[in-house]
Design a protein around this motif. Sequence first.
Motif, PDB file in Angstrom:
ATOM      1  N   ARG A 104       0.833  -1.187   0.000  1.00 39.35           N
ATOM      2  CA  ARG A 104       0.000   0.000   0.000  1.00 39.35           C
ATOM      3  C   ARG A 104       0.877   1.249   0.000  1.00 39.35           C
ATOM      4  O   ARG A 104       1.986   1.256   0.544  1.00 39.35           O
ATOM      5  N   ALA A 105       0.360   2.287  -0.643  1.00 38.18           N
ATOM      6  CA  ALA A 105       1.103   3.542  -0.752  1.00 38.18           C
ATOM      7  C   ALA A 105       0.177   4.699  -0.423  1.00 38.18           C
ATOM      8  O   ALA A 105      -1.004   4.686  -0.819  1.00 38.18           O
ATOM      9  N   PRO A 106       0.670   5.706   0.284  1.00 35.82           N
ATOM     10  CA  PRO A 106      -0.156   6.898   0.524  1.00 35.82           C
ATOM     11  C   PRO A 106      -0.584   7.505  -0.804  1.00 35.82           C
ATOM     12  O   PRO A 106       0.158   7.506  -1.786  1.00 35.82           O
ATOM     13  N   LYS A 107      -1.788   8.025  -0.834  1.00 30.69           N
ATOM     14  CA  LYS A 107      -2.362   8.477  -2.101  1.00 30.69           C
ATOM     15  C   LYS A 107      -1.509   9.546  -2.785  1.00 30.69           C
ATOM     16  O   LYS A 107      -1.370   9.537  -4.012  1.00 30.69           O
ATOM     17  N   ALA A 108      -0.914  10.457  -2.026  1.00 31.78           N
ATOM     18  CA  ALA A 108      -0.130  11.534  -2.640  1.00 31.78           C
ATOM     19  C   ALA A 108       1.097  10.975  -3.347  1.00 31.78           C
ATOM     20  O   ALA A 108       1.440  11.406  -4.457  1.00 31.78           O
ATOM     21  N   ARG A 109       1.753  10.009  -2.736  1.00 30.00           N
ATOM     22  CA  ARG A 109       2.957   9.446  -3.363  1.00 30.00           C
ATOM     23  C   ARG A 109       2.595   8.586  -4.568  1.00 30.00           C
ATOM     24  O   ARG A 109       3.330   8.568  -5.559  1.00 30.00           O
ATOM     25  N   PHE A 110       1.494   7.876  -4.465  1.00 31.32           N
ATOM     26  CA  PHE A 110       1.067   7.087  -5.618  1.00 31.32           C
ATOM     27  C   PHE A 110       0.723   8.000  -6.786  1.00 31.32           C
ATOM     28  O   PHE A 110       1.123   7.753  -7.932  1.00 31.32           O
ATOM     29  N   LEU A 111       0.007   9.075  -6.519  1.00 28.51           N
ATOM     30  CA  LEU A 111      -0.357  10.011  -7.579  1.00 28.51           C
ATOM     31  C   LEU A 111       0.888  10.648  -8.189  1.00 28.51           C
ATOM     32  O   LEU A 111       0.966  10.834  -9.406  1.00 28.51           O
ATOM     33  N   GLY A 112       1.889  10.939  -7.358  1.00 30.19           N
ATOM     34  CA  GLY A 112       3.136  11.498  -7.869  1.00 30.19           C
ATOM     35  C   GLY A 112       3.842  10.543  -8.809  1.00 30.19           C
ATOM     36  O   GLY A 112       4.408  10.963  -9.834  1.00 30.19           O
ATOM     37  N   ALA A 113       3.798   9.244  -8.490  1.00 34.78           N
ATOM     38  CA  ALA A 113       4.435   8.242  -9.351  1.00 34.78           C
ATOM     39  C   ALA A 113       3.744   8.175 -10.701  1.00 34.78           C
ATOM     40  O   ALA A 113       4.400   8.058 -11.745  1.00 34.78           O
ATOM     41  N   ILE A 114       2.421   8.270 -10.702  1.00 35.70           N
ATOM     42  CA  ILE A 114       1.679   8.209 -11.959  1.00 35.70           C
ATOM     43  C   ILE A 114       1.933   9.449 -12.803  1.00 35.70           C
ATOM     44  O   ILE A 114       2.091   9.386 -14.023  1.00 35.70           O
ATOM     45  N   ARG A 115       1.997  10.586 -12.149  1.00 33.96           N
ATOM     46  CA  ARG A 115       2.242  11.826 -12.881  1.00 33.96           C
ATOM     47  C   ARG A 115       3.637  11.854 -13.502  1.00 33.96           C
ATOM     48  O   ARG A 115       3.870  12.539 -14.496  1.00 33.96           O
ATOM     49  N   ALA A 116       4.564  11.097 -12.925  1.00 34.04           N
ATOM     50  CA  ALA A 116       5.960  11.146 -13.376  1.00 34.04           C
ATOM     51  C   ALA A 116       6.192  10.412 -14.682  1.00 34.04           C
ATOM     52  O   ALA A 116       7.235  10.584 -15.306  1.00 34.04           O
ATOM     53  N   ASN A 117       5.228   9.582 -15.117  1.00 32.13           N
ATOM     54  CA  ASN A 117       5.456   8.769 -16.307  1.00 32.13           C
ATOM     55  C   ASN A 117       4.151   8.570 -17.062  1.00 32.13           C
ATOM     56  O   ASN A 117       3.221   7.944 -16.555  1.00 32.13           O
ATOM     57  N   GLY A 118       4.107   9.094 -18.284  1.00 33.70           N
ATOM     58  CA  GLY A 118       2.887   9.017 -19.072  1.00 33.70           C
ATOM     59  C   GLY A 118       2.498   7.600 -19.443  1.00 33.70           C
ATOM     60  O   GLY A 118       1.314   7.253 -19.453  1.00 33.70           O
ATOM     61  N   ARG A 119       3.499   6.756 -19.762  1.00 31.02           N
ATOM     62  CA  ARG A 119       3.173   5.376 -20.137  1.00 31.02           C
ATOM     63  C   ARG A 119       2.606   4.616 -18.947  1.00 31.02           C
ATOM     64  O   ARG A 119       1.699   3.794 -19.096  1.00 31.02           O
TER      65      ARG A 119
END
Length: 241
Positions: A104-119
């Motif tokens: 599990r990951a805190p929502k802010a860090r998970f969202l940051g990971a998704i924003r960092a890579n379009g693919r």
Amino acid sequence: MIDPLYARLGAYAALDEADFSPLRAAAFEPALYDRGAAVIEIATALTHVFVVAQGWAIRYRLLEDGRRQIVNVMLPGDCFDLQAMIAAKADHGVEAVTALDVMRAPKARFLGAIRANGRLATAFWWTAVQEESILREQIVRLGRRSGRARIAHLFLELQRRRTLAGLAGGDMLPMPLTRDMLADMLGLSPVHVSRSLSALKRAKLIALQSGGVVLLDRRGLAALAQFDPTYLHADAMARLA
């Protein structure tokens, strides 16, 4: 520990190790749940995104009189409760069917990971599309298929989803769902589930073994259930090419 997730995401976008690095850095932490434990309770605030590493879980709704409708099964590789992204409260419960190992990951860090890579974001978008399609198919399963066809369709779906996550395929489907759980998911009584399983056995479409179901005749099961796997969007890569 989340290799099944990477296998699933790789089916939706051309990802390499560098694409996964933001996700690996998203501060995922392990959490273990015993069989029957509540992973998410109804009406609680959602603060984390979960990925199933090992084990099975169910997502369900409860009526006021205590009756339960299981709406989906979470398998290894499944990511759930993206509702945390909008600071929502859970409108459902999640329960461990087996001993459950999640990351599990805190929502802010998970969202940051998704924003960092379009693919990576595209791949997660496809997983959301798949989950919505599974829920639509569940509506059709409950509303228009016979008891035997509901069970056959569910078994074929679960096996296809496991294969998509890079887990062992073949004819053997692990089946930790009890007959009561199958009843709660498929809108049947436990007695009806038992009779339908027996009918599938007599037709030599399945065999029941300790801890699992052998899919003896997949074509026969697919014909009975009118199972068309395109709703799982396993060909997403081909459409994106």
